[in-house]
Design an enzyme around this catalytic site. Structure first.
Site, PDB file in Angstrom:
ATOM      1  N   HIS A 236      37.473  29.555  49.020  1.00 40.02           N
ATOM      2  CA  HIS A 236      36.234  30.198  49.444  1.00 40.02           C
ATOM      3  C   HIS A 236      35.245  29.082  50.286  1.00 40.02           C
ATOM      4  CE1 HIS A 236      36.020  31.593  45.506  1.00 40.02           C
ATOM      5  NE2 HIS A 236      36.500  32.731  46.008  1.00 40.02           N
TER       6      HIS A 236
ATOM      7  N   GLY B  47      45.049  47.558  46.401  1.00 43.21           N
ATOM      8  CA  GLY B  47      44.223  46.927  47.687  1.00 43.21           C
ATOM      9  C   GLY B  47      45.825  47.208  49.294  1.00 43.21           C
TER      10      GLY B  47
ATOM     11  N   SER C 200      35.050  35.738  46.143  1.00 42.79           N
ATOM     12  CA  SER C 200      34.855  36.688  47.467  1.00 42.79           C
ATOM     13  C   SER C 200      33.894  36.939  48.912  1.00 42.79           C
ATOM     14  CB  SER C 200      35.760  36.726  48.422  1.00 42.79           C
ATOM     15  OG  SER C 200      36.732  37.476  47.517  1.00 42.79           O
TER      16      SER C 200
ATOM     17  N   ASP D 140      44.382  38.082  48.205  1.00 49.57           N
ATOM     18  CA  ASP D 140      44.159  36.745  48.121  1.00 49.57           C
ATOM     19  C   ASP D 140      44.918  38.087  45.784  1.00 49.57           C
ATOM     20  OD1 ASP D 140      43.275  35.022  46.022  1.00 49.57           O
ATOM     21  OD2 ASP D 140      41.132  35.721  45.605  1.00 49.57           O
TER      22      ASP D 140
ATOM     23  N   HIS E 285      41.982  41.929  47.276  1.00 51.61           N
ATOM     24  CA  HIS E 285      41.744  41.497  45.699  1.00 51.61           C
ATOM     25  C   HIS E 285      40.020  41.208  45.725  1.00 51.61           C
ATOM     26  CE1 HIS E 285      46.451  42.199  46.978  1.00 51.61           C
ATOM     27  NE2 HIS E 285      46.679  42.035  45.546  1.00 51.61           N
TER      28      HIS E 285
ATOM     29  N   GLU F  99      39.943  46.124  44.320  1.00 50.24           N
ATOM     30  CA  GLU F  99      39.768  46.098  43.124  1.00 50.24           C
ATOM     31  C   GLU F  99      40.495  46.922  42.710  1.00 50.24           C
ATOM     32  OE1 GLU F  99      39.596  42.982  41.672  1.00 50.24           O
ATOM     33  OE2 GLU F  99      40.530  44.515  39.863  1.00 50.24           O
TER      34      GLU F  99
HETATM   35  C1  LIG Z   1      42.117  36.395  42.475  1.00 45.46           C
HETATM   36  S1  LIG Z   1      41.531  37.796  41.947  1.00 45.46           S
HETATM   37  C2  LIG Z   1      40.740  37.428  42.940  1.00 45.46           C
HETATM   38  C3  LIG Z   1      38.914  36.406  43.327  1.00 45.46           C
HETATM   39  C4  LIG Z   1      38.713  36.959  44.699  1.00 45.46           C
HETATM   40  N1  LIG Z   1      39.302  37.191  45.867  1.00 45.46           N
HETATM   41  C5  LIG Z   1      37.601  36.036  44.366  1.00 45.46           C
HETATM   42  O1  LIG Z   1      37.964  35.007  45.651  1.00 45.46           O
HETATM   43  O2  LIG Z   1      37.085  35.991  44.124  1.00 45.46           O
HETATM   44  C6  LIG Z   1      42.320  38.821  42.194  1.00 45.46           C
HETATM   45  C7  LIG Z   1      41.924  40.280  41.718  1.00 45.46           C
HETATM   46  O3  LIG Z   1      43.361  41.183  41.955  1.00 45.46           O
HETATM   47  C8  LIG Z   1      42.855  42.194  41.174  1.00 45.46           C
HETATM   48  N2  LIG Z   1      44.180  42.868  41.509  1.00 45.46           N
HETATM   49  C9  LIG Z   1      45.264  43.012  41.100  1.00 45.46           C
HETATM   50  N3  LIG Z   1      45.977  43.258  41.386  1.00 45.46           N
HETATM   51  C10 LIG Z   1      45.822  44.739  43.021  1.00 45.46           C
HETATM   52  C11 LIG Z   1      46.078  45.342  43.448  1.00 45.46           C
HETATM   53  N4  LIG Z   1      46.919  45.599  43.772  1.00 45.46           N
HETATM   54  N5  LIG Z   1      44.473  45.529  44.454  1.00 45.46           N
HETATM   55  C12 LIG Z   1      43.852  45.530  44.104  1.00 45.46           C
HETATM   56  N6  LIG Z   1      43.743  44.765  43.226  1.00 45.46           N
HETATM   57  C13 LIG Z   1      44.178  43.908  42.381  1.00 45.46           C
HETATM   58  C14 LIG Z   1      42.650  41.348  40.097  1.00 45.46           C
HETATM   59  O4  LIG Z   1      42.119  42.716  39.193  1.00 45.46           O
HETATM   60  C15 LIG Z   1      42.126  40.506  40.259  1.00 45.46           C
HETATM   61  O5  LIG Z   1      40.553  40.717  39.636  1.00 45.46           O
END
Ligand SMILES: C[S@@+](CC[C@H](N)C(=O)[O-])C[C@H]1O[C@@H](n2cnc3c(N)ncnc32)[C@H](O)[C@@H]1O
Length: 287
Positions: A4, A148, A93, A168, A27, A111
């Site tokens: 972040h 994503g 994020s 991410d 993500h 997401e």
């Molecule tokens: C590490 S977290 C993201 C945290 C966020 N970027 C932050 O910094 O606040 C990963 C997220 O990706 C989502 N996710 C998993 N596979 C995904 C995909 N193929 N496309 C989009 N989102 C996905 C999960 O549900 C989860 O909420």
């Protein structure tokens, strides 16, 4: 925290030019987290992380003054807690980005999990309503419930021809997110050669991390005209390298880092590390 602060540091550089940009967060997560959540280790981790940093800042108001990137980050966390009247709230994020983007910028949040996506919508709706009432027009925002990686092609290249792509993934499966992040970084560059891409990655065994990072960089499409592609890795870990803990540290791999981003990172990254690892058992690196 590394992720972040890096995100805000990138936006600090990229918003110096008036021209708008697209921030594509592949993500996005749920937008707003509850660090007291008893279902997770989050409360414990937060005590040694964000809460420790906030205490340092409160005890010594000038400690992070030389590092505006860290000061920006603490400001967003404090403002999120104030706005939500929740002292355990933590911005993800999307909310961090929203705090730094301008009316001429666009924010696209992807997401894939429906429950997380619903929470994200709610968190972003509340934050942007507050921003409209207090700070003026926020960036325009699109939120999608989708894969994503699959949506990169739909969003790149953007009309602005300027983009920050944040990748991410959860890395739940041992190999698939590493491979997918590799492919996505190649696709982003093929679609927009000057795209700035930031990929978060976990650091467990150094040899594995180094192998993955080197392979990803060597497979990136090169720039037309033979100009070298610039990549930068910021890493921070809190135990000696290769200690067998769940997650020792993490890195942000940045492709096409903005002008002077590296010089600033060489200042703020050691300051962040010193605050999080006062006994200096781990370390940090700008590679
Ligand atoms: C590490 S977290 C993201 C945290 C966020 N970027 C932050 O910094 O606040 C990963 C997220 O990706 C989502 N996710 C998993 N596979 C995904 C995909 N193929 N496309 C989009 N989102 C996905 C999960 O549900 C989860 O909420």
């Amino acid at each position: 925290m590394l992720k972040h602060v890096t995100l805000l540091a990138l936006l600090r550089s990229l918003t110096k030019k008036d021209k708008g940009l697209l921030l594509l967060d592949t993500h996005a997560g749920r937008g707003l987290y509850d660090l007291s959540s008893s279902e997770s280790k989050q409360a414990n981790e937060a005590a040694k992380g964000i809460e420790r940093l906030l205490v340092h800042a409160a005890q010594d108001g000038t400690r992070f003054a030389p590092f505006p990137e860290i000061a920006d980050y603490l400001k967003v966390v404090r403002e999120t807690r104030q706005r939500t009247s929740d002292r355990q709230a933590y911005p993800g994020s999307p909310l961090i980005a929203l705090a730094a983007l301008r009316p001429q910028d666009r924010l696209t949040l992807i997401e894939s999990q429906p429950a997380e996506h619903a929470a994200l919508r709610e968190a972003v709706k509340n934050a942007s309503r507050y921003a409209r009432e207090h700070d003026g027009t926020p960036a325009s925002i699109t939120i999608e419930c989708a894969d994503g990686y699959g949506r990169l092609a739909a969003w790149l290249p953007p009309i602005e021809r300027r983009a920050l792509v944040v990748i991410d993934p959860p890395y739940e499966d041992t190999t698939s997110d590493f491979k997918a992040a590799e492919r996505a970084s190649q696709e982003a560059l093929r679609r927009l050669a000057n795209a700035v891409t930031a990929i978060w990655y976990p650091i467990k065994q150094v040899k594995d991390t180094d192998t993955w990072r080197t392979k990803l960089i060597s497979a990136l499409p090169q720039k037309a005209g033979g100009e070298a592609l610039s990549t930068l890795a910021l890493e921070l870990w809190i135990h000696p390298l290769d200690t067998r803990v769940g997650l020792n540290g993490s890195g942000m791999l940045i492709i096409n880092p903005p002008f002077q981003f590296e010089e600033h990172a060489r200042q703020w990254l050691p300051a962040l590390h010193a605050a999080l690892d006062p006994e200096s058992r781990g370390g940090c690196a700008v590679r």
